[in-house]
Design a protein around this motif. Structure first.
Motif, PDB file in Angstrom:
ATOM      1  N   ARG A  85       0.288  -1.255   0.088  1.00  0.00           N
ATOM      2  CA  ARG A  85       0.386  -0.105   0.152  1.00  0.00           C
ATOM      3  C   ARG A  85       1.036   1.287  -0.018  1.00  0.00           C
ATOM      4  NH1 ARG A  85      -3.645  -0.722   5.017  1.00  0.00           N
ATOM      5  NH2 ARG A  85      -1.633  -0.934   5.833  1.00  0.00           N
ATOM      6  N   GLU A  86       1.950   1.390   0.419  1.00  0.00           N
ATOM      7  CA  GLU A  86       3.033   2.394   0.746  1.00  0.00           C
ATOM      8  C   GLU A  86       3.269   2.831  -0.839  1.00  0.00           C
ATOM      9  OE1 GLU A  86       6.433   1.966   3.562  1.00  0.00           O
ATOM     10  OE2 GLU A  86       8.003   3.157   2.060  1.00  0.00           O
ATOM     11  N   LEU A  87       3.598   1.227  -1.316  1.00  0.00           N
ATOM     12  CA  LEU A  87       4.486   1.470  -2.838  1.00  0.00           C
ATOM     13  C   LEU A  87       3.224   2.676  -3.522  1.00  0.00           C
ATOM     14  CD1 LEU A  87       6.201  -1.420  -3.808  1.00  0.00           C
ATOM     15  CD2 LEU A  87       7.013   1.004  -3.080  1.00  0.00           C
ATOM     16  N   ALA A  88       1.680   1.736  -3.448  1.00  0.00           N
ATOM     17  CA  ALA A  88       0.267   2.716  -3.974  1.00  0.00           C
ATOM     18  C   ALA A  88       0.155   3.897  -3.830  1.00  0.00           C
ATOM     19  CB  ALA A  88      -0.133   2.106  -4.459  1.00  0.00           C
ATOM     20  N   ILE A  89       0.996   3.977  -2.496  1.00  0.00           N
ATOM     21  CA  ILE A  89      -0.060   5.751  -2.341  1.00  0.00           C
ATOM     22  C   ILE A  89       1.483   6.400  -3.147  1.00  0.00           C
ATOM     23  CG2 ILE A  89      -0.173   7.371  -0.077  1.00  0.00           C
ATOM     24  CD1 ILE A  89      -1.182   4.937   1.129  1.00  0.00           C
ATOM     25  N   LEU A  90       2.295   6.020  -2.677  1.00  0.00           N
ATOM     26  CA  LEU A  90       3.972   6.549  -3.842  1.00  0.00           C
ATOM     27  C   LEU A  90       3.637   7.189  -4.830  1.00  0.00           C
ATOM     28  CD1 LEU A  90       6.664   7.663  -2.549  1.00  0.00           C
ATOM     29  CD2 LEU A  90       7.653   5.792  -3.393  1.00  0.00           C
ATOM     30  N   GLU A  91       2.160   5.645  -5.278  1.00  0.00           N
ATOM     31  CA  GLU A  91       2.432   6.474  -7.080  1.00  0.00           C
ATOM     32  C   GLU A  91       1.512   7.272  -7.070  1.00  0.00           C
ATOM     33  OE1 GLU A  91       2.640   3.667 -10.666  1.00  0.00           O
ATOM     34  OE2 GLU A  91       4.259   4.226  -8.573  1.00  0.00           O
ATOM     35  N   ALA A 120       4.293   8.651   2.391  1.00  0.00           N
ATOM     36  CA  ALA A 120       3.515   7.196   2.035  1.00  0.00           C
ATOM     37  C   ALA A 120       3.548   6.527   2.556  1.00  0.00           C
ATOM     38  CB  ALA A 120       4.436   7.462   0.664  1.00  0.00           C
ATOM     39  N   LYS A 121       4.581   6.636   3.716  1.00  0.00           N
ATOM     40  CA  LYS A 121       5.118   5.136   4.850  1.00  0.00           C
ATOM     41  C   LYS A 121       4.040   5.944   5.594  1.00  0.00           C
ATOM     42  CE  LYS A 121       9.019   3.195   6.396  1.00  0.00           C
ATOM     43  NZ  LYS A 121       9.079   3.222   8.247  1.00  0.00           N
TER      44      LYS A 121
END
Ligand code: SF4
Ligand code: SF4
Ligand code: SF4
Ligand code: SF4
Lengths: 281, 438
Positions: free
Chosen positions: A33-39, A58-59
């Protein structure tokens, strides 16, 4: 020759294998989810959320340690996208935009001395509180322009900061750098503003600025619900702003401005947005 | 014989011919005296008089506020007509006591004469503090603080600053010529306070008459007069110590770290008045000069006299003033108007007209390296200034921006007329702000 090729190649192989194993063994689990948010974040690392960069935010959001609606540059789209990822209800944010509450450029406002120093507002402010006679007016040396990560601020040839409302994301970097607190954050939907930042009395203002608010109450008398006058300075009340524009014509110094229509009759604005050249390093 | 000096620095045209030959003249009292509460480095004093109070000359009108602070005194007798913010030489309105002189110029009854021989070190220091003595060269650092080094520092040398390396200024020069006995008396008191014998007066060779006079007068007192090569900024503490003794003050250190205390000759004279006559610091000598003044002079001025009044005593303005500087042209402070008062640190008032000022706009650095050559601290002004412009505060710190003494040599020499000192000062402000945050 052959020995050299073999030994270097051998070292390479061993190192690659070790690295490969290490990457497997010591792999850091990243919350997907962190990666998705960063996206979905804008990725400009502006710091509006209070963290140094987008990845930190994001983290934090993925871990639930920080609110998901603090990315002002991303606006409501980003908040909705984050809410989707986290499976929560989106908390909408009121989009904010920065305004420079001053129109006193070199043609309109006086300076108390000629400033020839470093082209930086904070440096100039340290010399007898800045060259501009008005204690709150924009110095026009472009510190905010250089601080804006989105290129939303331009300096006019007559030394005034002008903000492009299309480009401004509301990150507040300019607010933090301005030594004169003349940049204000306002709701994007409010388009009528009193562009003056001086609480001096009218008679004094007239001596140093032709386009400053003199606290005459005419705006308030014209549209009572839309204006408050505090300490010789008028403000638009953004809650009741529907009819505020009616006062623009009446304002004797033309310091009220409707950003949705353009500049009022009788004002010499819009100023030419010729970028000012600063001496290079 | 090779004359002593320091390395780096430069020699701008000294322009002292305007006033060097003019004997000190007493400036009469103006209509009103504006006495600011902030006249020294450190906390401003707390004003303790109110409108309507009658005050006598030398009476305390503002109390010292902490150790690094000194009291402020009424500089003549009269009535307090206002206690309000007034334009200060710093460029903004700051609290001040406005006194309307009664013309009697009467000293306060409580002031007593003393014999320095009879007093112990602590009472001498107290007298110096209570008299409001600060560095008279312009830095205005409270003198009693400099005279109280921590236990572990041993002081062996007292250096008297008679260099007056700033162009135009001649106040210290005239003081040394005309009132050497006050200076010598002050030196004797200083030596007693510090418990040392060695005292050196550093004077540049462009004041041969002062060197001759002091050498003669000091002979009986075991005070050494050291002639120095003419070189700016020799009057800066660290450069003067290096020139006179060959010692180096470490980076970030103080003169006491190499066993030296430096005092201005004007401060020594004020100390003599404070101790022997019991008179607080209420007047000083200042040079009113520059091409914008009809008749430049060295005046004995009462603290609080508006600059306009001083200029009037010198025949008035010669043309339209374009730049007014309090202090010397290299390190002095540009003033917004002639309404500001002269304060304890006012060593001079310079007036320039439009035609006296350089016109060249600042251009890009041509990398000539001259700023590096003249920097007495051996910094790289151009590099630090570039980092300051780019707000790269850490990089500026690594280039030792904090060691800059703001002497202005780099700005003076720069052919691109870059505001180097201001940029470096900007970086220093950033570094200090960062340190406060951590
Ligand atoms: S708005 Fe503030 S930072 Fe920007 S140019 Fe004006 S004074 Fe400088
Ligand atoms: S104008 Fe100010 S608030 Fe808007 S994007 Fe630029 S720095 Fe951020
Ligand atoms: S960098 Fe500082 S110390 Fe060096 S010449 Fe410039 S002002 Fe003087
Ligand atoms: S003196 Fe001026 S032009 Fe020359 S190197 Fe230094 S900053 Fe650059």
């Amino acid at each position: 020759m052959l020995a050299a090729v073999l030994s270097i190649g051998g070292i390479g192989l061993v190192a690659a294998a070790t690295l490969g194993l290490a990457a497997k063994k010591f792999a850091v689990e990243v919350d997907p989810r962190e990666l998705a948010i960063l996206e979905v974040l804008p990725g400009v690392n502006c710091g509006a959320c209070g963290l140094p960069g987008c990845s930190g935010y994001a983290k934090g959001v993925a871990e639930g340690t920080i609110a998901p609606n603090l990315c002002t540059p991303g606006g409501s789209e980003t908040v909705e996208a984050i809410a989707d990822i986290l499976g929560i209800e989106a908390i909408t944010i009121e989009p904010q935009v920065a305004i420079v509450a001053c129109q006193g450029d070199n043609r309109k406002a006086t300076n108390k001395y000629r400033y020839l120093g470093l082209q930086d507002c904070n440096a100039a402010q340290k010399l007898a509180d800045g060259p501009k006679t008005c204690p709150g007016g924009c110095l026009g040396l472009g510190s905010c322009e250089r601080a804006c990560p989105f290129g939303a601020i331009e300096m006019t040839a007559e030394n005034l900061a002008v903000i492009n409302r299309e480009k401004c994301t509301g990150c507040e970097k300019c607010v933090a750098v301005c030594p004169r607190q003349v940049i204000k954050m306002v709701p994007l939907k409010a388009t009528v503003h009193v562009l003056c930042n001086s609480h001096d009395k009218g008679a004094l203002i007239r001596k140093y600025c032709q386009i400053g608010c003199i606290g005459c109450h005419i705006c308030k008398k014209t549209v009572p619900e839309a204006y408050v006058v505090e300490n010789f300075l008028a403000f638009a009340d953004y809650e009741h702003i529907e009819n505020a524009a009616a006062a623009i014509e009446k304002c004797p110094t033309k310091c009220i401005r409707d950003f949705s229509t353009g500049y009022p009759e009788g004002s010499s604005f819009p100023p030419a947005t010729v970028p000012v050249k600063h001496p290079a390093a | 014989m090779k004359l002593k000096s320091f390395s780096g620095g430069l020699h701008p045209p000294d322009s002292k011919e305007y006033s060097a030959h003019k004997p000190i003249e007493r400036c009469p009292l103006p209509e009103e005296l504006i006495i600011p509460a902030a006249q020294h480095i450190g906390a401003p004093a707390d004003i303790c008089v109110a409108v309507g109070d009658q005050v006598k000359k030398g009476q305390v009108i503002a109390n010292a506020n902490g150790f690094v602070s000194v009291p402020i005194h009424a500089s003549t007798s009269g009535e307090v007509i206002a206690v309000e913010p007034r334009l200060h030489p710093m460029g903004r309105e700051l609290p001040a006591v406005v006194i309307k002189p009664d013309g009697l110029d009467q000293w306060h009854e409580s002031l007593r004469q003393n014999d320095p021989e009879q007093l112990d070190v602590d009472s001498l220091k107290n007298l110096i503090r209570d008299a409001g003595i600060v560095g008279m060269g312009g830095a205005t650092f409270p003198t009693h603080v400099k005279l109280s080094p921590p236990e572990e520092k041993t002081i062996d040398t007292l250096i008297l600053n008679g260099v007056e390396c700033e162009p135009f200024l001649t106040a210290d020069h005239r003081l040394m010529l005309e009132e050497s006995e006050r200076i010598i008396d002050g030196i004797n008191i200083l030596r007693k306070v510090l418990g040392i014998d060695q005292a050196i007066i550093g004077i540049e060779v462009n004041k041969p008459d002062a060197i001759e006079k002091l050498t003669r007068d000091c002979a009986a007192h075991n005070i050494q007069v050291q002639p120095l090569k003419v070189r700016y900024p020799q009057g800066a503490e660290k450069q003067l110590i290096n020139a006179c003794t060959g010692r180096q003050v470490p980076s970030g250190g103080l003169p006491m770290d190499c066993g030296v205390v430096v005092q201005n000759v004007g401060t020594a004279a004020a100390i003599s008045d404070a101790v022997r006559l019991g008179r607080p610091l209420v007047e000083r000598i200042a040079t009113i000069t520059g091409p914008g003044i009809v008749e430049p002079k060295n005046l004995r001025i009462t603290i609080g006299t508006p600059l306009q009044y001083l200029v009037d005593q010198c025949g008035g303005l010669n043309g339209e003033p374009a730049k007014i500087i309090m202090g010397g042209p290299m390190m002095g402070q540009t003033q917004l108007s002639l309404d500001v008062p002269a304060i304890r640190g006012t060593s001079g008032v310079l007036v320039f007209r439009e035609e006296d000022l350089p016109k060249m706009p600042a251009g890009p650095c041509i990398r000539c390296g001259r700023c590096i050559g003249v920097c007495p601290i051996h910094l790289q002004p151009t590099t630090i200034a570039a980092y300051a412009r780019l707000e790269m505060i850490d990089a500026a710190e690594n280039y030792n921006a904090l060691d800059c003494i703001e002497c202005g040599c780099c700005t003076y020499i720069c052919p691109a007329t870059l505001p180097l000192v201001q940029s470096i000062r900007h970086a220093k402000g950033g570094i200090m702000a960062k340190r406060r945050k951590i």
